[in-house]
Design a protein around this motif. Structure first.
Motif, PDB file in Angstrom:
ATOM      1  N   VAL A  11       0.313  -1.721   0.094  1.00 23.91           N
ATOM      2  CA  VAL A  11      -0.275   0.055  -0.296  1.00 23.91           C
ATOM      3  C   VAL A  11       1.039   1.287  -0.471  1.00 23.91           C
ATOM      4  CG1 VAL A  11      -0.022  -0.025   2.270  1.00 23.91           C
ATOM      5  CG2 VAL A  11      -2.131   1.352   1.556  1.00 23.91           C
ATOM      6  N   PRO A  12       0.738   2.514  -0.532  1.00 22.36           N
ATOM      7  CA  PRO A  12       1.368   3.120  -0.719  1.00 22.36           C
ATOM      8  C   PRO A  12       1.603   4.464   0.411  1.00 22.36           C
ATOM      9  CG  PRO A  12      -0.498   3.100  -1.891  1.00 22.36           C
ATOM     10  CD  PRO A  12      -0.546   2.425  -2.316  1.00 22.36           C
ATOM     11  N   ALA A  13       2.926   4.697   1.294  1.00 25.99           N
ATOM     12  CA  ALA A  13       2.531   5.386   2.015  1.00 25.99           C
ATOM     13  C   ALA A  13       2.042   6.849   1.878  1.00 25.99           C
ATOM     14  CB  ALA A  13       4.347   5.647   2.766  1.00 25.99           C
ATOM     15  N   SER A  14       2.054   6.905   0.535  1.00 22.72           N
ATOM     16  CA  SER A  14       1.825   9.052  -0.233  1.00 22.72           C
ATOM     17  C   SER A  14      -0.250   8.620   0.494  1.00 22.72           C
ATOM     18  CB  SER A  14       1.630   9.131  -1.000  1.00 22.72           C
ATOM     19  OG  SER A  14       1.581   8.067  -2.332  1.00 22.72           O
ATOM     20  N   ARG A  15      -0.558   7.593   0.058  1.00 21.23           N
ATOM     21  CA  ARG A  15      -2.060   6.919   1.156  1.00 21.23           C
ATOM     22  C   ARG A  15      -2.617   6.085   1.718  1.00 21.23           C
ATOM     23  NH1 ARG A  15      -5.031   8.070  -4.072  1.00 21.23           N
ATOM     24  NH2 ARG A  15      -6.872   7.720  -2.323  1.00 21.23           N
ATOM     25  N   PRO A  16      -1.995   7.052   2.966  1.00 26.55           N
ATOM     26  CA  PRO A  16      -2.087   6.488   4.451  1.00 26.55           C
ATOM     27  C   PRO A  16      -3.724   6.194   4.795  1.00 26.55           C
ATOM     28  CG  PRO A  16      -2.075   9.317   3.983  1.00 26.55           C
ATOM     29  CD  PRO A  16      -1.531   8.632   3.252  1.00 26.55           C
ATOM     30  N   GLU A  17      -4.684   6.673   3.927  1.00 25.88           N
ATOM     31  CA  GLU A  17      -5.557   6.081   4.440  1.00 25.88           C
ATOM     32  C   GLU A  17      -5.963   5.181   4.038  1.00 25.88           C
ATOM     33  OE1 GLU A  17      -6.622   7.819   0.286  1.00 25.88           O
ATOM     34  OE2 GLU A  17      -5.014   8.621   2.284  1.00 25.88           O
ATOM     35  N   ARG A  18      -5.393   4.821   3.323  1.00 25.94           N
ATOM     36  CA  ARG A  18      -5.645   3.237   2.699  1.00 25.94           C
ATOM     37  C   ARG A  18      -5.212   2.143   3.306  1.00 25.94           C
ATOM     38  NH1 ARG A  18      -4.226   3.528  -4.519  1.00 25.94           N
ATOM     39  NH2 ARG A  18      -6.193   4.596  -4.596  1.00 25.94           N
ATOM     40  N   ILE A  19      -3.873   2.825   4.350  1.00 27.69           N
ATOM     41  CA  ILE A  19      -3.473   1.360   5.625  1.00 27.69           C
ATOM     42  C   ILE A  19      -4.329   0.424   5.503  1.00 27.69           C
ATOM     43  CG2 ILE A  19      -1.219   1.514   6.812  1.00 27.69           C
ATOM     44  CD1 ILE A  19      -0.299   3.770   5.651  1.00 27.69           C
ATOM     45  N   PRO A  20      -5.271   0.710   6.584  1.00 27.88           N
ATOM     46  CA  PRO A  20      -6.612   0.422   7.703  1.00 27.88           C
ATOM     47  C   PRO A  20      -7.217  -0.231   6.680  1.00 27.88           C
ATOM     48  CG  PRO A  20      -6.497   2.495   7.944  1.00 27.88           C
ATOM     49  CD  PRO A  20      -6.045   3.001   7.044  1.00 27.88           C
ATOM     50  N   LYS A  21      -7.476   0.233   5.166  1.00 27.56           N
ATOM     51  CA  LYS A  21      -7.704  -1.076   4.284  1.00 27.56           C
ATOM     52  C   LYS A  21      -7.394  -2.068   3.905  1.00 27.56           C
ATOM     53  CE  LYS A  21     -10.627   2.607   2.177  1.00 27.56           C
ATOM     54  NZ  LYS A  21     -10.772   3.717   0.768  1.00 27.56           N
ATOM     55  N   ASP A  36       8.482   2.587  -4.769  1.00 26.93           N
ATOM     56  CA  ASP A  36       8.532   2.373  -6.320  1.00 26.93           C
ATOM     57  C   ASP A  36       6.680   2.905  -6.598  1.00 26.93           C
ATOM     58  OD1 ASP A  36      10.299   1.139  -7.341  1.00 26.93           O
ATOM     59  OD2 ASP A  36       9.202  -0.947  -7.005  1.00 26.93           O
ATOM     60  N   ALA A  37       6.251   2.911  -5.391  1.00 24.13           N
ATOM     61  CA  ALA A  37       4.955   3.901  -5.479  1.00 24.13           C
ATOM     62  C   ALA A  37       4.219   5.134  -4.827  1.00 24.13           C
ATOM     63  CB  ALA A  37       3.619   2.738  -4.593  1.00 24.13           C
TER      64      ALA A  37
END
Length: 274
Positions: A11-21, A36-37
């Motif tokens: 999961v990209p670190a630049s999209r932290p809102e995706r980490i819980p998902k 890479d992301a």
């Protein structure tokens, strides 16, 4: 963290809102990706976002793929990983030498080197044996790029499998858990994903890196042994217990230690007590 890892989901670190998902996807491990992301101009802000997430979610456990040693972000990434107990392993991309792995291991965090260059594969033995290495992973896409392979061709597959064998052999020789195979890029290609996962299982890999939550269940199912094989293994183990012999006839075939060991492996993979 589980010892047996079938799926490691990026999961990209630049999209932290995706980490819980990602954490709710059922993947055995979530890898927050700083490499890479994440675009070059967003590297620092992505690292800050990851640190903010870890600071506000102290119970979360995950891996982080950092930027490789040739980049300006490498040491800052290591420092950030060292600062949070929620980071249970550092994925070290383009790992190519004992020195690189030792440097990362100074954080005190487990290291998962990704072997994805010719030099990395050639030095796989010393990398696998470095203290602090938890397991190996194979970066098939980058390896193909490094060697100039033509994707999805018979020739490329031969070369990739040669590297896979090296990763498997070096993992076993260093007494590491079964390694992780590379990602399958066809997110919507369910049949292709099933075939790739089944092949990785048959080769002896413990699991796969994956890039989309939809791949998690497919890989998990593929890494379960077929029901017929599990039933056969149950009968073999039961017959072994009943006979008490190291070698015996079973269903018209000779059974000895390797066959019994194979049966036990199958039952363990199926989650059964042996």
């Amino acid at each position: 963290m589980p010892t047996a890892i079938r799926t490691a989901l990026f999961v990209p670190a630049s999209r932290p809102e995706r980490i819980p998902k990602a954490l709710a996807s059922g993947a055995d491990i979530v890898i927050v990706d700083l490499e890479d992301a994440v675009e070059h101009l967003a590297k620092d802000s992505a690292r800050e976002a990851l640190c903010d997430f870890l600071g506000t979610h102290p119970d979360v456990r995950l891996w982080v793929r950092i930027n490789d040693v040739s980049t300006a972000w490498h040491d800052d990434d290591l420092k950030a990983c060292r600062s949070f107990p929620g980071v249970t392993a550092i994925m070290l991309p383009k790992a190519e030498s004992l020195a690189q792995v030792r440097h990362a291991a100074q954080t005190g965090v487990d290291i998962v080197p990704i072997l994805e260059t010719a030099e990395g594969i050639l030095n796989a033995a010393e990398i696998a044996a470095t203290p602090g290495v938890q397991r190996l992973a194979f970066g098939s896409l980058d390896y193909g790029l490094d060697l100039g392979l033509t994707p999805d061709t018979e020739g490329a597959n031969v070369v990739l499998d040669h590297a896979r064998v090296q990763v498997l052999l070096r993992s076993k020789a260093a007494d590491l858990p079964a390694p992780l195979d590379g990602v399958f890029p066809g997110v919507k290609d369910t049949a292709g994903m099933q075939a790739a996962a089944g092949r990785a299982r048959d080769m002896g890999f413990g699991g796969m890196l994956c890039i989309h939550p939809s791949q998690v269940e497919i890989i998990h199912e593929a890494f379960l042994p077929p029901a017929a094989d599990v039933e056969w293994a149950r009968r073999v183990v039961a017959a072994h217990r009943e006979s008490g012999a190291g070698t015996f006839m079973f269903e018209g075939k000779m059974v000895d230690a390797p066959v019994i060991g194979r049966a036990r492996q199958l039952l363990e993979r199926a989650g059964e007590q042996v």
